[in-house]
Design an enzyme around this catalytic site. Structure first.
Site, PDB file in Angstrom:
ATOM      1  CG  ASN A 112      -1.672   1.246   1.439  1.00 45.66           C
ATOM      2  OD1 ASN A 112      -1.784   2.058   0.516  1.00 45.66           O
ATOM      3  ND2 ASN A 112      -2.229   1.429   2.627  1.00 45.66           N
ATOM      4  CD1 TRP A 113       3.906   1.344  -2.614  1.00 45.23           C
ATOM      5  CD2 TRP A 113       3.644   2.221  -4.664  1.00 45.23           C
ATOM      6  NE1 TRP A 113       4.735   0.658  -3.469  1.00 45.23           N
ATOM      7  CE2 TRP A 113       4.587   1.189  -4.736  1.00 45.23           C
ATOM      8  CE3 TRP A 113       3.308   2.910  -5.827  1.00 45.23           C
ATOM      9  CZ2 TRP A 113       5.226   0.829  -5.929  1.00 45.23           C
ATOM     10  CZ3 TRP A 113       3.922   2.560  -7.017  1.00 45.23           C
ATOM     11  CH2 TRP A 113       4.873   1.534  -7.062  1.00 45.23           C
ATOM     12  CE  LYS A 114       0.047   3.229   4.708  1.00 50.79           C
ATOM     13  NZ  LYS A 114       0.230   3.299   6.148  1.00 50.79           N
ATOM     14  CG  HIS A 134      -5.677   1.984   5.127  1.00 54.87           C
ATOM     15  ND1 HIS A 134      -5.204   2.946   5.980  1.00 54.87           N
ATOM     16  CD2 HIS A 134      -4.690   1.066   5.011  1.00 54.87           C
ATOM     17  CE1 HIS A 134      -3.971   2.615   6.355  1.00 54.87           C
ATOM     18  NE2 HIS A 134      -3.642   1.480   5.779  1.00 54.87           N
ATOM     19  CB  SER A 160       5.397  -2.162  11.669  1.00 52.41           C
ATOM     20  OG  SER A 160       5.014  -0.832  11.957  1.00 52.41           O
ATOM     21  N   GLY A 207       2.699   2.056  10.650  1.00 58.75           N
ATOM     22  CA  GLY A 207       3.667   3.134  10.489  1.00 58.75           C
ATOM     23  C   GLY A 207       4.419   3.486  11.761  1.00 58.75           C
ATOM     24  N   GLY A 246       5.107   1.073   4.521  1.00 58.55           N
ATOM     25  CA  GLY A 246       6.465   1.618   4.370  1.00 58.55           C
ATOM     26  C   GLY A 246       7.433   0.721   3.607  1.00 58.55           C
ATOM     27  CD  GLU A 258      -3.449  -2.555   7.274  1.00 63.95           C
ATOM     28  OE1 GLU A 258      -2.307  -2.740   6.832  1.00 63.95           O
ATOM     29  OE2 GLU A 258      -4.149  -1.575   6.979  1.00 63.95           O
ATOM     30  CD  GLU A 306      -2.572   5.524   6.739  1.00 65.49           C
ATOM     31  OE1 GLU A 306      -2.567   5.601   5.507  1.00 65.49           O
ATOM     32  OE2 GLU A 306      -1.664   4.972   7.399  1.00 65.49           O
TER      33      GLU A 306
END
Ligand code: PGA
Length: 255
Positions: free
Chosen positions: A12-14, A100, A218, A178, A240, A172, A102
């Site tokens: 997931n590159w966000k 997600h 992570s 993160g 990440g 998650e 976020e």
């Protein structure tokens, strides 16, 4: 991991990488994979920003599946900033992340909107990756499994077992995203096994046997193998570490 389910690793590159950067990532990934190539027994995906979807889908011959980071419930309309399932499909996406943390935390996504988005993804034959997970305060107050049950029930409201069978779920824990802090393999297994049991009770054990449950938070090349060694952890959703082609190649070759 259970041998009846093919492991799935999605990056997931966000909000990272332009289209040009996506192209160079895939060139680097091909080089990092070298003669070993893609592992035959692992499915791989990348969820780039929408502006890099097409470049990611077209700019590689590795067979890495491309995912949207979200999908709207309507086919079209006055929804500034949103993308429909047909738009994602046209750009080359084979699936979409939904819910997600976020999106929930910063953009007001709720279990009800996750449910609507999920129905649209399924109707359009996009592979839906539904994300759930507890916050630190939920875990500290022993609410983890209640929160997970509530998120699952909300996300999957009104769905038939046949639709649920096509889903991918991603557990998650918000406190692990993160932060460099990972759930222990036991913590991940406990929640994954709870998810499987909860869904089996609602939708039937047979339906559930095929549903893959990814762990996210992570994940790195160093901890991926031990997490995926758990019987109900069927893959990983990686933030990440997926931005680096070398690390992503190692994640794919976790065995
Ligand atoms: P992380 O992100 O691997 O950077 O913790 C995971 C995610 O948000 O999907």
């Amino acid at each position: 991991m259970n041998e009846s389910r093919t492991p799935l690793i999605i990056g997931n590159w966000k909000m990272h990488k332009t289209a040009a950067e996506a192209r160079s990532f895939f060139a680097d990934l091909a080089r990092e994979l070298g003669s070993a190539g893609m592992p035959a027994d692992v499915e791989a995906g990348i969820a780039p920003p929408a502006t890099a979807l097409h470049a990611a889908a077209e700019g590689q011959t590795l067979g890495v599946r491309v995912y949207g980071q979200n999908v709207h419930w309507a086919t079209h309309g006055a929804y500034t900033g949103e993308l429909s399932a047909a738009m994602l499909t046209e750009a080359g996406a084979a699936g979409a992340l939904i819910g997600h943390s976020e999106r929930r935390q910063y953009f007001g996504e709720t279990d009800a909107t996750v449910n609507q988005r999920l129905k649209a993804a399924l109707a359009a034959d996009l592979q839906a990756v539904v994300c759930i997970g507890e916050r630190l305060e939920d875990r500290k107050s022993n609410q983890t499994l209640d929160v997970i049950a509530r998120q699952l029930d909300g996300a999957l409201a009104d769905l038939e077992a046949a639709a649920v069978a096509r889903l991918v779920l991603a557990y998650e824990p918000v406190w692990a995203i993160g932060t460099g802090e990972t759930a222990t393999p036991d913590q991940a297994q406990e929640v994954h096994s709870f998810i499987r049991t909860h869904l089996a009770l609602r939708f039937g054990a047979e339906t559930l046997a095929a549903v893959r449950i990814l762990y996210g938070g992570s994940v790195t090349p160093e901890n991926v193998a031990i997490l995926l060694a758990q019987p109900d952890v069927d893959g990983a959703l990686v933030g990440g570490a997926s931005l680096d082609a070398g690390k992503f190649a190692k994640l794919l070759h976790f065995r």
